[in-house]
Scaffold this active site. Structure first.
Site, PDB file in Angstrom:
ATOM      1  N   SER A 147      -4.325  32.275  68.505  1.00 23.86           N
ATOM      2  CA  SER A 147      -5.749  32.074  68.755  1.00 23.86           C
ATOM      3  C   SER A 147      -6.067  32.536  70.169  1.00 23.86           C
ATOM      4  CB  SER A 147      -6.102  30.588  68.614  1.00 23.86           C
ATOM      5  OG  SER A 147      -7.402  30.327  69.110  1.00 23.86           O
ATOM      6  N   TYR A 160      -4.687  21.890  70.120  1.00 18.46           N
ATOM      7  CA  TYR A 160      -4.642  23.106  69.293  1.00 18.46           C
ATOM      8  C   TYR A 160      -4.202  24.337  70.097  1.00 18.46           C
ATOM      9  CZ  TYR A 160      -6.346  26.927  66.346  1.00 18.46           C
ATOM     10  OH  TYR A 160      -6.455  28.080  65.618  1.00 18.46           O
TER      11      TYR A 160
END
Length: 255
Positions: A147, A160
């Site tokens: 990400s 995350y």
């Protein structure tokens, strides 16, 4: 590369929606067959299988929760059965795409938050890839999904983002250790994408969508079809000499 010279096969986790779905369909257009996983929505998985067949290659959907490592041995048996159904003993490409979101910050993140994200984003990728190694052809390719949040920080992503950073480090170690088998391993890091991820906030919240577009050099948020072709391309022979690399697919966000 494949044990069947007529076609190649990919295994894609989280292939029933979003980026995984687009990847399955992009590969189908290239004649690549897929075994892909879904978490719970069998109806959506069946739609993807039908669309892949229409695009030119069959795709078999298998249920899997990548956060439950105890289920992986049974999954391997089902992968073997799917390969047999396709007329092959091994597959060529692995895409570790399945993931879950977390809005936990550093100040409020709990042990449960950490365990849940670790189970899917690192432990799941590590152990599932490891168990699948005997089924991957030498000369194959693996793409892990990270990400943009592994490079830059946003509020509420303190669990995350670091988990995805760990996947990027793991990718380099995988590339090193699998080099003798000529298996290349790379990582794709999408930016904010209009999907149902994180409750669809990027897709469905106009203010969030506009704000992210403003941070992005190309002036919009991403779409699944911006990322799927990159993954499919990395799996192709055209990019066979790219290895152990992080490729951010984000339109130039936070340059």
């Amino acid at each position: 590369m494949s044990d069947n010279t007529k076609f190649r096969i990919a295994l894609i986790t989280g292939g029933s929606r979003g980026i995984g779905r687009d990847t399955v369909l992009r590969l189908a257009k290239r004649g690549v067959r897929s075994i892909f996983t879904y978490h719970a929505n069998r109806a959506e998985a069946d739609k993807v299988s039908a669309l892949a067949a229409e695009a030119g290659a069959p795709a078999i959907a298998l249920q899997l929760d990548t956060g439950k490592a105890a289920s992986f041995d049974d999954f391997i048996l089902r992968v073997r059965a799917a390969l047999t159904e396709m007329g092959a003993a091994r597959f060529d490409y692995l895409v570790n795409n399945a993931g879950t979101s977390s809005g936990a910050s550093f100040t409020n993140g709990t042990e449960a938050d950490l365990d849940a994200q670790f189970a899917v984003h690192f432990k799941g990728v590590f152990l599932l890839s490891q168990k699948l190694l005997p089924l991957i052809n030498d000369g194959g390719r693996i793409v892990n999904i990270s990400s943009g949040l592994a490079r830059f920080a946003y509020p509420g992503r303190a669990v995350y983002g670091p988990m995805k950073a760990a996947v990027e480090a793991l990718t380099r170690y995988m590339a090193l250790e699998l080099g003798p088998r000529r298996i290349a391993v790379n990582v794709v890091a999408p930016g904010a994408i209009e999907t149902d991820f994180s409750g669809g906030v990027v897709r469905d919240n106009p203010e969030v969508n506009k704000a992210i577009a403003g941070y992005t050099a190309l002036g919009r948020v991403g779409l699944p079809e911006d990322v799927g072709p990159v993954i499919a391309g990395l799996l192709s022979d055209d990019f066979g000499w790219i290895n152990a690399q992080r490729i951010e697919v984000a339109g130039g966000i936070h340059i």
